[in-house]
Motif scaffolding. Structure first.
Motif, PDB file in Angstrom:
ATOM      1  N   GLY A  13       5.132  -6.721   3.606  1.00  0.00           N
ATOM      2  CA  GLY A  13       5.621  -6.038   2.430  1.00  0.00           C
ATOM      3  C   GLY A  13       5.694  -4.537   2.659  1.00  0.00           C
ATOM      4  N   SER A  14       6.205  -3.832   1.690  1.00  0.00           N
ATOM      5  CA  SER A  14       6.455  -2.392   1.763  1.00  0.00           C
ATOM      6  C   SER A  14       5.221  -1.607   2.188  1.00  0.00           C
ATOM      7  CB  SER A  14       6.927  -1.895   0.389  1.00  0.00           C
ATOM      8  OG  SER A  14       6.712  -0.520   0.229  1.00  0.00           O
ATOM      9  N   ARG A  15       5.365  -0.794   3.246  1.00  0.00           N
ATOM     10  CA  ARG A  15       4.264   0.063   3.673  1.00  0.00           C
ATOM     11  C   ARG A  15       3.934   1.107   2.602  1.00  0.00           C
ATOM     12  NH1 ARG A  15       1.389   1.484   8.037  1.00  0.00           N
ATOM     13  NH2 ARG A  15       2.444  -0.049   9.347  1.00  0.00           N
ATOM     14  N   ALA A  16       4.969   1.616   1.933  1.00  0.00           N
ATOM     15  CA  ALA A  16       4.743   2.625   0.896  1.00  0.00           C
ATOM     16  C   ALA A  16       3.865   2.071  -0.224  1.00  0.00           C
ATOM     17  CB  ALA A  16       6.073   3.119   0.345  1.00  0.00           C
ATOM     18  N   LEU A  17       4.175   0.838  -0.700  1.00  0.00           N
ATOM     19  CA  LEU A  17       3.393   0.271  -1.789  1.00  0.00           C
ATOM     20  C   LEU A  17       1.989  -0.097  -1.320  1.00  0.00           C
ATOM     21  CD1 LEU A  17       3.063  -0.649  -4.659  1.00  0.00           C
ATOM     22  CD2 LEU A  17       4.293  -2.763  -4.105  1.00  0.00           C
TER      23      LEU A  17
ATOM     24  N   SER B  25       9.119  -9.123 -14.898  1.00  0.00           N
ATOM     25  CA  SER B  25      10.424  -9.468 -14.352  1.00  0.00           C
ATOM     26  C   SER B  25      10.538  -9.036 -12.895  1.00  0.00           C
ATOM     27  CB  SER B  25      11.530  -8.814 -15.182  1.00  0.00           C
ATOM     28  OG  SER B  25      12.797  -9.063 -14.640  1.00  0.00           O
ATOM     29  N   VAL B  26       9.969  -7.897 -12.569  1.00  0.00           N
ATOM     30  CA  VAL B  26       9.968  -7.402 -11.189  1.00  0.00           C
ATOM     31  C   VAL B  26       8.706  -7.951 -10.532  1.00  0.00           C
ATOM     32  CG1 VAL B  26      10.034  -5.370  -9.702  1.00  0.00           C
ATOM     33  CG2 VAL B  26      11.163  -5.315 -11.941  1.00  0.00           C
ATOM     34  N   ARG B  27       8.825  -9.119  -9.907  1.00  0.00           N
ATOM     35  CA  ARG B  27       7.649  -9.843  -9.436  1.00  0.00           C
ATOM     36  C   ARG B  27       7.138  -9.297  -8.107  1.00  0.00           C
ATOM     37  NH1 ARG B  27       7.062 -14.769 -11.839  1.00  0.00           N
ATOM     38  NH2 ARG B  27       4.867 -14.477 -11.283  1.00  0.00           N
ATOM     39  N   CYS B  28       5.864  -8.992  -8.079  1.00  0.00           N
ATOM     40  CA  CYS B  28       5.213  -8.567  -6.842  1.00  0.00           C
ATOM     41  C   CYS B  28       3.714  -8.680  -7.039  1.00  0.00           C
ATOM     42  CB  CYS B  28       5.587  -7.130  -6.496  1.00  0.00           C
ATOM     43  SG  CYS B  28       4.805  -6.543  -4.968  1.00  0.00           S
ATOM     44  N   GLY B  29       3.021  -9.279  -6.061  1.00  0.00           N
ATOM     45  CA  GLY B  29       1.572  -9.372  -6.098  1.00  0.00           C
ATOM     46  C   GLY B  29       0.987  -8.849  -4.799  1.00  0.00           C
ATOM     47  N   TYR B  30      -0.335  -8.983  -4.656  1.00  0.00           N
ATOM     48  CA  TYR B  30      -0.964  -8.526  -3.420  1.00  0.00           C
ATOM     49  C   TYR B  30      -2.250  -9.291  -3.163  1.00  0.00           C
ATOM     50  CZ  TYR B  30      -4.118  -5.833  -6.453  1.00  0.00           C
ATOM     51  OH  TYR B  30      -5.029  -5.463  -7.411  1.00  0.00           O
ATOM     52  N   ILE B  31      -2.654  -9.277  -1.900  1.00  0.00           N
ATOM     53  CA  ILE B  31      -3.947  -9.797  -1.457  1.00  0.00           C
ATOM     54  C   ILE B  31      -4.609  -8.703  -0.632  1.00  0.00           C
ATOM     55  CG2 ILE B  31      -5.145 -11.538  -0.054  1.00  0.00           C
ATOM     56  CD1 ILE B  31      -2.657 -13.337  -0.399  1.00  0.00           C
ATOM     57  N   ALA B  32      -5.873  -8.410  -0.938  1.00  0.00           N
ATOM     58  CA  ALA B  32      -6.686  -7.532  -0.099  1.00  0.00           C
ATOM     59  C   ALA B  32      -7.846  -8.372   0.422  1.00  0.00           C
ATOM     60  CB  ALA B  32      -7.191  -6.335  -0.888  1.00  0.00           C
ATOM     61  N   ALA B  33      -7.977  -8.441   1.753  1.00  0.00           N
ATOM     62  CA  ALA B  33      -8.959  -9.349   2.337  1.00  0.00           C
ATOM     63  C   ALA B  33      -9.410  -8.814   3.698  1.00  0.00           C
ATOM     64  CB  ALA B  33      -8.347 -10.744   2.507  1.00  0.00           C
ATOM     65  N   ARG B  34     -10.329  -9.550   4.310  1.00  0.00           N
ATOM     66  CA  ARG B  34     -10.773  -9.233   5.664  1.00  0.00           C
ATOM     67  C   ARG B  34      -9.571  -9.102   6.593  1.00  0.00           C
ATOM     68  NH1 ARG B  34     -15.056 -13.942   6.932  1.00  0.00           N
ATOM     69  NH2 ARG B  34     -13.982 -13.660   8.947  1.00  0.00           N
ATOM     70  N   ALA B  35      -9.632  -8.124   7.493  1.00  0.00           N
ATOM     71  CA  ALA B  35      -8.496  -7.881   8.386  1.00  0.00           C
ATOM     72  C   ALA B  35      -8.168  -9.096   9.228  1.00  0.00           C
ATOM     73  CB  ALA B  35      -8.799  -6.672   9.275  1.00  0.00           C
ATOM     74  N   ASP B  36      -9.195  -9.873   9.643  1.00  0.00           N
ATOM     75  CA  ASP B  36      -8.932 -11.021  10.515  1.00  0.00           C
ATOM     76  C   ASP B  36      -8.345 -12.214   9.768  1.00  0.00           C
ATOM     77  OD1 ASP B  36     -11.449 -11.229   9.244  1.00  0.00           O
ATOM     78  OD2 ASP B  36     -12.086 -12.765  10.673  1.00  0.00           O
ATOM     79  N   TRP B  37      -8.256 -12.143   8.441  1.00  0.00           N
ATOM     80  CA  TRP B  37      -7.623 -13.206   7.663  1.00  0.00           C
ATOM     81  C   TRP B  37      -6.138 -12.919   7.392  1.00  0.00           C
ATOM     82  CZ3 TRP B  37     -11.478 -14.881   3.205  1.00  0.00           C
ATOM     83  CH2 TRP B  37     -12.572 -15.527   3.792  1.00  0.00           C
TER      84      TRP B  37
ATOM     85  N   PRO C   4      12.238  -6.614  -1.076  1.00  0.00           N
ATOM     86  CA  PRO C   4      12.159  -5.162  -0.870  1.00  0.00           C
ATOM     87  C   PRO C   4      12.596  -4.373  -2.099  1.00  0.00           C
ATOM     88  CG  PRO C   4      13.186  -6.228   1.026  1.00  0.00           C
ATOM     89  CD  PRO C   4      13.070  -7.268  -0.049  1.00  0.00           C
ATOM     90  N   ILE C   5      13.534  -4.930  -2.866  1.00  0.00           N
ATOM     91  CA  ILE C   5      13.962  -4.235  -4.083  1.00  0.00           C
ATOM     92  C   ILE C   5      12.816  -4.195  -5.083  1.00  0.00           C
ATOM     93  CG2 ILE C   5      15.560  -4.292  -6.036  1.00  0.00           C
ATOM     94  CD1 ILE C   5      17.580  -5.656  -4.196  1.00  0.00           C
ATOM     95  N   ALA C   6      12.123  -5.319  -5.245  1.00  0.00           N
ATOM     96  CA  ALA C   6      10.992  -5.369  -6.184  1.00  0.00           C
ATOM     97  C   ALA C   6       9.894  -4.392  -5.780  1.00  0.00           C
ATOM     98  CB  ALA C   6      10.440  -6.791  -6.268  1.00  0.00           C
ATOM     99  N   THR C   7       9.528  -4.386  -4.492  1.00  0.00           N
ATOM    100  CA  THR C   7       8.446  -3.493  -4.063  1.00  0.00           C
ATOM    101  C   THR C   7       8.853  -2.028  -4.178  1.00  0.00           C
ATOM    102  OG1 THR C   7       9.134  -3.774  -1.748  1.00  0.00           O
ATOM    103  CG2 THR C   7       7.372  -5.188  -2.546  1.00  0.00           C
TER     104      THR C   7
END
Length: 467
Positions: free
Chosen positions: A153-157, A321-333, A351-354
């Protein structure tokens, strides 16, 4: 064929006006199947528009299947008109299960009242910031408008989220953050990564109903732990860990859905200690974080993402409407989660959503919007609680933030029956047992205070309570 343009101050574009004029003629059967439409130049003269406007209108109607082009001959009304579907009526016979509220809320018409739904009304959302972000996204390079999203996903976001996490005390770089197509997909990916059919998962009872619906798909055993105003009941939590040996514990952080409860520091430390002793991974859904006036304890902050996975999205405070989620976890996962996202979604989120989310979150007005939103919600919680009290509906507690009130109905009424009666009045309610693993919330109901501005609601609620 005589067609005239109708001029109204609120009229749509000229192209849409031409299209609507033709649609009306077809609907009235003054243009019939197979009949030839006027020439482009003839209709342009008749309706006082440019030929290019008529070309665009004809092309759009052809794309809809309403008319057809015959090269060298012109445009004709389609021989078999496309099927027109009637509005879907609410299904009062559907089983009141964890999918019931979602289906009724999402499929209801524009006139449906939704005090049982899980989102804010459109006029509560930061639409000006979203529009600014949309305009900026429209000027981006062509590739962003057409290509698949990068796997992370987007590096900026991801950078925006990493800075937010750092302000909380979570040392997580952008490489520990994976953007997903939605918050629901974030949970699904974690479940795919960590669970096998037959595993056990702990949930709060009551809990967000879609946790249960999603876990059904993964064919795991679900065990509920009773909620208290400060978190799960610790004795029951410890017993469930010892007896059932769960693989995951999934819960809302910040403001609990549906109860509005907040985790106490003591409960947070106890949860982490007990879970670590049994090697249980905790999935902390942080979707309501921005609605808290002051942050409550976060398991991911206390744990540093060692045994806690943080997930979230932006649908509650920015846009569903602009769907985007995230996961923050251990780097090895993260690599394993990326592989699953590629397999199930072929790449990261749009990319448009992010780009829109990143732009809106970075907009200088967003922080002010959140402060005003929290204040507005606090006022509405007090007002709605007072209104519900006059009907004998009593909140379990006064939440610190958010837009939910978890309430007990008067006289032990069955909330599912009340919700079915309300649906016949074009009102979607959220009965308690859709949230309860053990089905112990028969006479409870969740109310969304932001969706209760309609002055008809008190009388409608009284009518359905009276049967």
């Amino acid at each position: 064929m005589q067609l005239s343009i109708e001029r109204h101050p609120e009229a749509a574009t000229r192209t849409a006006t031409v299209m609507n004029a033709i649609r009306r003629r077809i609907a009235a059967r003054t243009l019939t199947s197979g009949e030839k439409l006027p020439s482009i130049r003839g209709l342009a003269n008749a309706m006082s528009v440019s030929p290019s406007t008529v070309v665009e209108a004809y092309d759009r109607l052809a794309a809809e299947g309403l008319i057809r082009s015959r090269p060298g001959s012109g445009f004709f009304v389609a021989g078999s008109l496309p099927l027109v579907l009637a509005d879907v009526e609410p299904r009062t016979d559907r089983a009141v299960d964890p999918l019931w509220v979602s289906r009724q809320s999402l499929d209801g018409g524009a006139d449906m009242l939704r005090p049982g739904c899980g989102w804010l009304p459109a006029d509560w959302m930061p639409t000006a910031a979203i529009r600014r972000a949309l305009r900026a996204a429209a000027k981006a390079e062509d590739a962003m408008l057409t290509d698949y999203g990068a796997t992370r996903g987007s590096r900026a976001l991801r950078g925006v989220l990493a800075r937010q996490f750092a302000a909380e005390g979570i040392d997580a770089g952008a490489d520990q953050i994976l953007l997903t197509a939605s918050g629901t997909q974030a949970i699904d990916l974690v479940c795919r990564f960590l669970l096998q059919p037959g595993d056990t998962v702990l949930l709060d009872d009551p809990c967000y109903f879609n946790f249960q619906a999603l876990l059904r798909v993964h064919r795991v055993k679900v065990v509920g732990v009773p909620m208290t105003p400060t978190g799960p009941d610790m004795a029951s939590f410890a017993e469930a860990l010892e007896t059932h040996r769960p693989r995951l514990y999934i819960r809302n952080s910040a403001i609990h859905n549906p109860t509005g409860a907040s985790l106490s520091p003591q409960a947070a430390h106890r949860i982490l200690t007990l879970a670590a002793a049994q090697d249980v991974t905790i999935v902390e859904d942080d979707i309501f974080a921005d609605l808290e006036p002051e942050p409550s304890p976060r398991l991911a902050v206390l744990d540093g993402l060692a045994t806690v996975v943080r997930i979230g999205s932006f649908s509650k405070t920015l846009s569903a409407s602009v769907r985007c989620g995230y996961i923050a976890a251990r780097a090895d996962w993260i690599d394993g989660l990326i592989d699953l996202q590629v397999a199930t979604n072929f790449g990261g989120p749009s990319p448009i959503a992010t780009e829109i989310v990143s732009g809106a979150l970075s907009d200088g007005s967003y922080r002010k919007y959140l402060a005003a939103l929290r204040s507005r919600l606090a006022k509405r919680r007090r007002e709605v609680a007072a209104t519900l009290e006059t009907l004998g509906i009593r909140p379990w507690l006064e939440p610190r933030g958010g837009f939910y009130l978890w309430c007990r109905l008067p006289d032990g009424q069955d909330a599912a029956d009340v919700a079915r009666r309300a649906l016949r009045e074009n009102v979607v309610l959220a009965p308690g047992n859709v949230f309860s693993v053990a089905q112990t919330a028969r006479d409870w109901m969740r109310f969304n205070v932001a969706q209760m501005d309609d002055p008809r609601l008190p009388a409608l609620l009284k009518r359905v309570l009276d049967g």
